[in-house]
Design a protein around this motif. Sequence first.
Motif, PDB file in Angstrom:
ATOM      1  N   ASN A   1      50.896  17.872  36.029  1.00  0.00           N
ATOM      2  CA  ASN A   1      49.840  18.880  36.075  1.00  0.00           C
ATOM      3  C   ASN A   1      49.914  19.724  34.803  1.00  0.00           C
ATOM      4  N   ALA A   2      49.077  19.368  33.816  1.00  0.00           N
ATOM      5  CA  ALA A   2      49.078  20.104  32.549  1.00  0.00           C
ATOM      6  C   ALA A   2      48.030  21.204  32.525  1.00  0.00           C
ATOM      7  N   GLU A   3      47.252  21.331  33.606  1.00  0.00           N
ATOM      8  CA  GLU A   3      46.191  22.343  33.644  1.00  0.00           C
ATOM      9  C   GLU A   3      46.733  23.733  33.974  1.00  0.00           C
ATOM     10  N   THR A   4      47.716  23.802  34.863  1.00  0.00           N
ATOM     11  CA  THR A   4      48.244  25.118  35.257  1.00  0.00           C
ATOM     12  C   THR A   4      49.719  25.293  34.899  1.00  0.00           C
ATOM     13  N   LEU A   5      50.365  24.209  34.449  1.00  0.00           N
ATOM     14  CA  LEU A   5      51.793  24.259  34.115  1.00  0.00           C
ATOM     15  C   LEU A   5      52.039  23.679  32.728  1.00  0.00           C
ATOM     16  N   PHE A   6      53.143  24.100  32.117  1.00  0.00           N
ATOM     17  CA  PHE A   6      53.608  23.483  30.873  1.00  0.00           C
ATOM     18  C   PHE A   6      55.020  22.994  31.130  1.00  0.00           C
ATOM     19  N   VAL A   7      55.233  21.680  31.023  1.00  0.00           N
ATOM     20  CA  VAL A   7      56.515  21.065  31.383  1.00  0.00           C
ATOM     21  C   VAL A   7      57.253  20.625  30.126  1.00  0.00           C
ATOM     22  N   GLU A   8      58.531  21.020  30.039  1.00  0.00           N
ATOM     23  CA  GLU A   8      59.397  20.598  28.929  1.00  0.00           C
ATOM     24  C   GLU A   8      60.635  19.907  29.489  1.00  0.00           C
ATOM     25  N   ILE A   9      61.239  19.029  28.679  1.00  0.00           N
ATOM     26  CA  ILE A   9      62.530  18.424  29.010  1.00  0.00           C
ATOM     27  C   ILE A   9      63.531  18.930  27.976  1.00  0.00           C
ATOM     28  N   LEU A  10      64.597  19.593  28.458  1.00  0.00           N
ATOM     29  CA  LEU A  10      65.582  20.190  27.551  1.00  0.00           C
ATOM     30  C   LEU A  10      66.950  19.546  27.697  1.00  0.00           C
ATOM     31  N   ASP A  11      67.724  19.580  26.591  1.00  0.00           N
ATOM     32  CA  ASP A  11      69.108  19.093  26.669  1.00  0.00           C
ATOM     33  C   ASP A  11      70.029  20.231  27.113  1.00  0.00           C
ATOM     34  N   GLU A  12      71.341  19.996  27.069  1.00  0.00           N
ATOM     35  CA  GLU A  12      72.300  21.003  27.560  1.00  0.00           C
ATOM     36  C   GLU A  12      72.308  22.273  26.709  1.00  0.00           C
ATOM     37  N   ASN A  13      71.816  22.165  25.459  1.00  0.00           N
ATOM     38  CA  ASN A  13      71.786  23.325  24.558  1.00  0.00           C
ATOM     39  C   ASN A  13      70.399  23.953  24.483  1.00  0.00           C
TER      40      ASN A  13
ATOM     41  N   GLN B   1      67.657  22.596  23.792  1.00  0.00           N
ATOM     42  CA  GLN B   1      66.799  22.026  22.751  1.00  0.00           C
ATOM     43  C   GLN B   1      65.766  21.104  23.400  1.00  0.00           C
ATOM     44  N   ILE B   2      64.515  21.162  22.889  1.00  0.00           N
ATOM     45  CA  ILE B   2      63.451  20.331  23.465  1.00  0.00           C
ATOM     46  C   ILE B   2      63.676  18.875  23.095  1.00  0.00           C
ATOM     47  N   LEU B   3      63.651  18.011  24.104  1.00  0.00           N
ATOM     48  CA  LEU B   3      63.872  16.576  23.883  1.00  0.00           C
ATOM     49  C   LEU B   3      62.534  15.855  23.707  1.00  0.00           C
ATOM     50  N   PRO B   4      62.526  14.786  22.909  1.00  0.00           N
ATOM     51  CA  PRO B   4      61.279  14.016  22.751  1.00  0.00           C
ATOM     52  C   PRO B   4      60.959  13.211  24.013  1.00  0.00           C
ATOM     53  N   TYR B   5      59.711  12.780  24.122  1.00  0.00           N
ATOM     54  CA  TYR B   5      59.312  11.908  25.231  1.00  0.00           C
ATOM     55  C   TYR B   5      60.252  10.697  25.287  1.00  0.00           C
ATOM     56  N   GLY B   6      60.606  10.311  26.511  1.00  0.00           N
ATOM     57  CA  GLY B   6      61.477   9.146  26.688  1.00  0.00           C
ATOM     58  C   GLY B   6      62.936   9.498  26.873  1.00  0.00           C
TER      59      GLY B   6
ATOM     60  N   ASP C   1      65.971  20.212  38.367  1.00  0.00           N
ATOM     61  CA  ASP C   1      65.836  18.756  38.437  1.00  0.00           C
ATOM     62  C   ASP C   1      66.046  18.128  37.064  1.00  0.00           C
ATOM     63  N   ILE C   2      66.380  16.850  37.074  1.00  0.00           N
ATOM     64  CA  ILE C   2      66.565  16.075  35.846  1.00  0.00           C
ATOM     65  C   ILE C   2      65.486  14.998  35.813  1.00  0.00           C
ATOM     66  N   GLY C   3      64.853  14.820  34.662  1.00  0.00           N
ATOM     67  CA  GLY C   3      63.795  13.812  34.592  1.00  0.00           C
ATOM     68  C   GLY C   3      63.509  13.356  33.180  1.00  0.00           C
ATOM     69  N   ILE C   4      62.541  12.433  33.070  1.00  0.00           N
ATOM     70  CA  ILE C   4      62.131  11.865  31.781  1.00  0.00           C
ATOM     71  C   ILE C   4      60.611  11.854  31.729  1.00  0.00           C
ATOM     72  N   LEU C   5      60.035  12.336  30.614  1.00  0.00           N
ATOM     73  CA  LEU C   5      58.600  12.190  30.373  1.00  0.00           C
ATOM     74  C   LEU C   5      58.376  10.890  29.604  1.00  0.00           C
TER      75      LEU C   5
END
Length: 436
Positions: free
Chosen positions: A272-284, A286-291, A315-319
């Motif tokens: 849901n990119a209309e009402t939320l902005f989702v990022e995947i971060l590492d332990e520090n 830092q924003i991780l790239p897709y995949g 939660d832990i996940g992958i875009l």
Amino acid sequence: MISLFDISLQLNGFPIKKAKTDLDAITKLSEEEFLMFLQKQKDEIVNFHLKNNFFYNELIGDKIAPKWEDLPVLNKQNLQKPLKERLSKGYTLKNVYLNKTSGSSGTPFVFAKDKYSHALTWASNIMRFGWFGIDFNHSYQARFYGIPMDFIGYRKERFKDFLSRRFRFPVFDLSDTVLEKFLQKFKTKKFDYLNGYTSSIVLFAKYLEQKNIILNEICPTLKACFVTSEMLFESDKKLLEKQFGIPVINEYGASELDLIAFENPKGEWQVNAETLFVEILDENNQILPYGKEGRIVITSLFNKANPFIRYEIGDIGILDEKSTPQKPILKKLIGRTNDIAILPSGKKSPGLTFYYVTKSIIEDDGNVKEFIIKQTKLDTFEIEYVSEKELNAEQIQKIEEAISLYLEPNLNFTFIRKKVLERTNRGKLKQFKSYL
């Protein structure tokens, strides 16, 4: 034409008509326009809370972040203080939508949404369910959920069910006798869809399999099944599709935010990119790239009552690599950060790995209906299960061999057969739990 469900939202002060119009406009933006919208909303929500929210100001402290990625990551522990201390100026306990998280993460808390933000949540739900021909104003829902057991809470929930065109199947007792009563309801009521906790719906499908019944043959009005709140494994999805005879749609959400991801008609888990902005971060942070796999961190783009800016959901996940800012795709949801098993070798593994490996063996003969895994010591695990008969030595050996292969050897297991498994007070089944 506005109908009962929409009217009930309007009467409670949630501007659903405006929310639907605004959401529709966001979905029609070009790629370039969407990037401008996203930047504008991120800037606006941060500036609003910096000006109007003491709690968020305190969190940031003196360091005014020049860049988005310098903003602090908010966690559930930060939010475990009285709501009054977290509300923005102009918002009180009387003019917001109030709720509390389920506590499945181990840290429940009360949260607030301003009424427009909550209306947008419903508009988002309505749009996504509409992809599958479901209309909240007219479609009839078979709801597999928990229900408050106190008199007032129970009556209130039943009234909400009436307004929302849904019939509730409480999931605290899922014995064969109760599942048979559920089945009889499908013979007499014209349900359009099922919605509810994954484990409960899977258990109902297993009961149908045992009785050799396809659900939409006895309830031909059924169009779709939506599962939420717990992991949906591929094998379970196949079972549901086979026994229900309808598409099975996987959703991922959080009560304090919104629907986070929802399976679209192409089978993609669309964020849901209309009402939320989702990022995947590492332990520090830092924003991780897709995949790349990392911690899921989410910003609520519209909630002014209560800041959820760069909020770590647990939660832990992958875009997916094919994601775009306008259409991010959740490739994989791996599990909760607090459901990590720490093994004697020092290896860390998502607790659901145990569940997944064990599941592939334990259900082969159809004897075991459901099970959970508990880690009680570094090298010791308990597997509680519900079944017709005890697991035999051969089955136990197979499970232990598989876990040695996929995780590591020399782990100790105790198998405990139970009549029912412990669920949360909302009826969820926690599939893995570490007591370390």
